[in-house]
Enzyme design. Structure first.
Site, mmCIF file in Angstrom:
data_model
loop_
_atom_site.group_PDB
_atom_site.id
_atom_site.type_symbol
_atom_site.label_atom_id
_atom_site.label_comp_id
_atom_site.label_asym_id
_atom_site.label_seq_id
_atom_site.Cartn_x
_atom_site.Cartn_y
_atom_site.Cartn_z
ATOM 1 N N GLY A 90 48.640 14.649 41.258
ATOM 2 C CA GLY A 90 47.315 14.082 41.013
ATOM 3 C C GLY A 90 46.259 15.179 41.026
ATOM 4 O O GLY A 90 46.570 16.367 41.090
ATOM 5 N N LYS A 102 41.661 20.299 43.343
ATOM 6 C CA LYS A 102 42.707 19.608 44.085
ATOM 7 C C LYS A 102 42.566 19.923 45.565
ATOM 8 O O LYS A 102 41.829 20.813 45.944
ATOM 9 C CB LYS A 102 44.097 20.043 43.592
ATOM 10 N N GLY A 103 43.312 19.147 46.367
ATOM 11 C CA GLY A 103 43.331 19.448 47.791
ATOM 12 C C GLY A 103 42.622 18.442 48.664
ATOM 13 O O GLY A 103 42.484 18.641 49.866
ATOM 14 N N GLY A 105 43.818 15.864 49.640
ATOM 15 C CA GLY A 105 44.813 15.477 50.644
ATOM 16 C C GLY A 105 45.232 16.635 51.538
ATOM 17 O O GLY A 105 46.035 16.464 52.448
ATOM 18 N N GLU A 111 50.865 22.782 46.588
ATOM 19 C CA GLU A 111 50.645 22.234 45.240
ATOM 20 C C GLU A 111 50.411 23.364 44.235
ATOM 21 O O GLU A 111 50.859 23.303 43.093
ATOM 22 C CB GLU A 111 49.444 21.293 45.233
ATOM 23 N N LYS A 129 38.576 10.352 37.541
ATOM 24 C CA LYS A 129 38.710 11.771 37.898
ATOM 25 C C LYS A 129 38.153 12.725 36.840
ATOM 26 O O LYS A 129 38.047 13.923 37.073
ATOM 27 C CB LYS A 129 40.184 12.123 38.151
HETATM 28 C C1 A5P Z 1 46.352 16.554 47.553
HETATM 29 O O1 A5P Z 1 46.173 17.723 48.258
HETATM 30 C C2 A5P Z 1 45.442 16.520 46.356
HETATM 31 O O2 A5P Z 1 45.444 17.668 45.594
HETATM 32 C C3 A5P Z 1 45.730 15.291 45.512
HETATM 33 O O3 A5P Z 1 46.416 15.615 44.357
HETATM 34 C C4 A5P Z 1 44.453 14.668 45.209
HETATM 35 O O4 A5P Z 1 43.740 14.516 46.402
HETATM 36 C C5 A5P Z 1 44.608 13.348 44.489
HETATM 37 O O5 A5P Z 1 44.883 12.303 45.369
HETATM 38 P P1 A5P Z 1 44.853 10.807 44.903
HETATM 39 O O6 A5P Z 1 45.934 10.649 43.881
HETATM 40 O O7 A5P Z 1 45.156 10.018 46.147
HETATM 41 O O8 A5P Z 1 43.500 10.540 44.368
#
Ligand code: A5P
Length: 229
Positions: A90, A102-103, A105, A111, A129
């Site tokens: 994602g 990204k990041g 999460g 990643e 997004k």
């Molecule tokens: C995780 O570290 C992120 O890079 C995710 O890819 C990003 O936060 C997308 O998360 P969602 O799919 O929950 O929106």
């Protein structure tokens, strides 16, 4: 966000995930992303594995590894991998030119390694997004704890209003035992330049600007699938 919206968003996330999984072939080494959108892809891959698809997978986080194993997907160590056939992940934001943040999460380091190893790096998103310019979402920066204050000050000098990420009241700790700084640079005019400047800071393990690492973005919007490449 209301429930209607969340349901719509989940429908879009799932539709994008199903589209991406079509690119996975028998025998592939597959990179598995982290987050709610990637989870839809992992579930679908698990389903295909129970139906006989033969793959091995590299996981971008402890959470993803556990999830993938629970669906019967075989996990391999990243450290000895020379390449990954296809990865599905994602993003928090993406632009038409396939620059990403990204990041959200906190899994950005692994990643990024997975994206760098991938011959085909696919990003899946819902319609929320897509942005004209990156930066409404703050840039996550993983920092080795010992260098925290140094990196924080350097990021501030580059114009990033920074915050140490918390999980409730505790400091958020990444899978690698590090901290995350969330830096607000405002809307970013030159993401590649900013990425380069951040790369030069010692003690900064990885930042969430993914520039030139993406093969395609599959975005689901309403009943449509849009592909940016
Ligand atoms: C995780 O570290 C992120 O890079 C995710 O890819 C990003 O936060 C997308 O998360 P969602 O799919 O929950 O929106």
């Amino acid at each position: 966000m209301g429930n209607m919206n969340k349901n719509q968003q989940d429908t879009e996330k799932r539709a994008a995930a199903l589209e991406a999984v079509k690119f996975v072939k028998d025998g592939d080494v597959v990179g598995l992303g982290t987050g709610s959108t990637a989870t839809f892809a992992i579930k679908e891959l698990g389903q295909k594995v129970t139906e006989g698809l033969k793959i091995t997978a590299a996981a971008s986080s402890v959470k993803t590894e556990e999830l993938a194993r629970s669906f019967g997907i075989q996990i391999v160590d990243i450290q000895n991998l020379g390449f990954i056939d296809v990865s599905i992940d994602g993003a928090d934001e993406f632009t038409q030119t396939l620059d990403l943040i990204k990041g959200g999460g906190g899994a950005l380091f692994r990643e990024k390694i997975i994206a760098s190893l991938s011959k085909n790096s696919i990003i899946i998103t819902d319609a929320s997004k897509k942005v004209e310019k990156l930066g409404a979402f703050t840039v996550p920066i993983e920092v080795i704890p010992l260098a925290f204050q140094y990196v924080f000050d350097q990021v501030t000098k580059l114009g990033g209003k920074s915050k140490l990420r918390k999980k409730d009241v505790e400091t958020f700790i990444t899978d690698n035992g590090n901290y995350i700084i969330d830096a607000d640079f405002g809307l970013i005019d030159a993401p590649q330049e900013l990425a380069r400047s951040l790369n030069q800071i010692d003690g900064l393990l990885a930042h969430g600007l993914f520039i030139g690492l993406t093969s395609k973005v599959i975005m689901s919007s309403g009943n449509e699938i849009l592909v940016f490449e």
